[in-house]
Design an enzyme around this catalytic site. Sequence first.
Site, short mmCIF file in Angstrom:
data_model
loop_
_atom_site.label_atom_id
_atom_site.label_comp_id
_atom_site.label_asym_id
_atom_site.label_seq_id
_atom_site.Cartn_x
_atom_site.Cartn_y
_atom_site.Cartn_z
CB CYS A 58 -0.92 0.04 1.22
SG CYS A 58 -1.88 -1.44 1.43
CG ASP A 60 2.02 5.11 3.77
OD1 ASP A 60 3.03 5.79 3.93
OD2 ASP A 60 1.06 5.45 3.05
CB CYS A 85 6.16 9.42 1.41
SG CYS A 85 4.62 9.86 2.21
CB CYS A 132 0.97 10.25 5.75
SG CYS A 132 1.41 10.01 4.04
#
Lengths: 224, 421
Positions: A58, A60, A85, A132
């Site tokens: 995915c 993450d 990221c 995130c």
Amino acid sequence: MNDTSQHQGAKIRDKQGNSWLYSDIVKDHFFNPRNILLYGQEDSYQADASGRVGSPACGDEMVLWLKIDPQTEKITECKWQTFGCGSAIASTSMLSVMLTENGGMTLEQALKIKPQDIMSRLGGLPNRKIHCSVLGDKALQAAVNDWFRKMGKHDRVITTGAKVIDEALHITDHDIEEAVLEGAKTLEEVQKKLKVGAASPESIPEIEQLIRFYSEKYYGESFI
Amino acid sequence: MQTFPGKPKDKNLVYLDHAATTYTDPRVVEAMLPYFEGIFANPSGLYAIGREANGAINDARRTIADILHTLPDSIIFTGGGTESDNMAIFGVAHKYADKGKHIVTTKIEHHAVLHPCEQLEKEGFEVTYIEPDSQGFISPKKIYQALREDTILVSVMYANNEVGTVEPIADIGREIIKWRKDHATKFPLFHSDACQAAGALELDVEKLHVDLMTINGSKIYGPKGVGILYKSRNIQIQPLIFGGGQEMRLRSGTENVPGIVGLAKALELAQADRQDENMRLVDLRNYFWDKLQHAIPKIRLNGADLGNELVRLPNNLNISILDIEGEALLLYLDEYGIVCSTGSACTSDSLDPSHVLLALGLPYEYAHGSLRFTLGKRTTKNDIDYVMSYLPGIVEKLRQISPVNLEEDPNKNKHPKYHQR
């Protein structure tokens, strides 16, 4: 469902999603991440609880380790590892600071942290990076549930049941939330994200309502 | 915790993203300069400086036509590669919709081709997307097998922008000609996006058997915002932009004279020394890959084999570094002055990883950790050594804060989320 009114404080940078502008706080936490547990030291750390969410597929994956004082239920230490990221790394780092600063949060306080609170502390995140901060929130909940289970407090384990919106396509409200977080803004884009065909006509109004709800929740505005 | 490699005192800019765009060659800038202020007139003007501007466009058209082995009136100047691709696809589709509504293209095209095709699907066209093999090659046989009586257009890129795979355009062209002969028809027409190839490969349209070909300035050390569409004299297309009737009524709008002059100069320069430059880049790129393999464990090459510019663009190196994510790596490299790009989802609007890497069969987790380095005319061995003095340390650090430990064999990894659907 969360109350949307409390999220207004979170600044969303770059509504158009065109820029890579990270705040100085995001950059600081990205380049100098706090409370890291180095790869390979997981066993010797002896955490009281841990939670893992996401997957490298995915884009993450995150693990959170907590040390918790059983008397006060305060989080005394929080360590983490993140595959992701810049904003995923910064979000986890900031979450670990929020949980442990000023003597540490109680579990009750910690569970009230919303993705928008992490974003606020980071000085905002680019629009497309909001998911995130959501991941950190989910990792925390998983870790706290782990602790409740270990303590035998099964009645306190938080379960969020997914509600099926379209029977034929097996779309749940969670799927729609994820799709919106990944940038889908319209029914068509949500369908494309979820890799499903046309929804049944009777479920379209509810799907659109959920798209509107989550768009307003995470982006402050709806596009449909 | 282990710290990152110390920052250099003198931060170099090591630009390794030439596939995104190139700087403009000073010789190109020099050629363009007279047309901004001195010879600024509208080329449609009948007076002397208008005629002079018009003459410059005609010279540019002839220069480019010579390189493409065609006649000047088959060169249409446009506002860039994206416009040329759009013009080719919509232009053919809308002109010949009565002959058929089927288009064949590939899964690894640039979005400037894929998105017009998606738009045409909404307009009632059918599009077949051919899958590449694991190195990114499109099989001419597969193209032939996908052709139908109602196929009016085939669009296959000359070289891929992400992994640098060079497609067998001439062979695909021959398959299409064979189909036309077998079926006594002049369809399908054949378009190729040659934006990435223009600086490195041969552009003879007769040898390539293309009816339409896209080239732009910004990948060949020319100006941005200018491109060409080669269009065979034997076919017609519907214009995208209507107005004053410039470019043989196919692309209206006052001509971008400095841009057109610059594009012709850039293409001339690129084609003149492409063979020597290709050899230099192949050596440099292979040196880079050799160093990377020795310095960084769990790393893999994406795309075609290295070593031969006929199968892979000489300047392209696309790799996946396992257990870390591309955007994080890219941002760290930027702190050291090293510029490259990634196929990670985090840098795309859709938050999906690179459609090209996925089409090559790369698992999502490998695509998320991909980096693309594209070398250029000014890239030196010193630049590569500079990168190598920082990249391994950054990778090591990011791996230490990552909870992921993938198997090098993709088949041994599970990716639960995407298996559900």
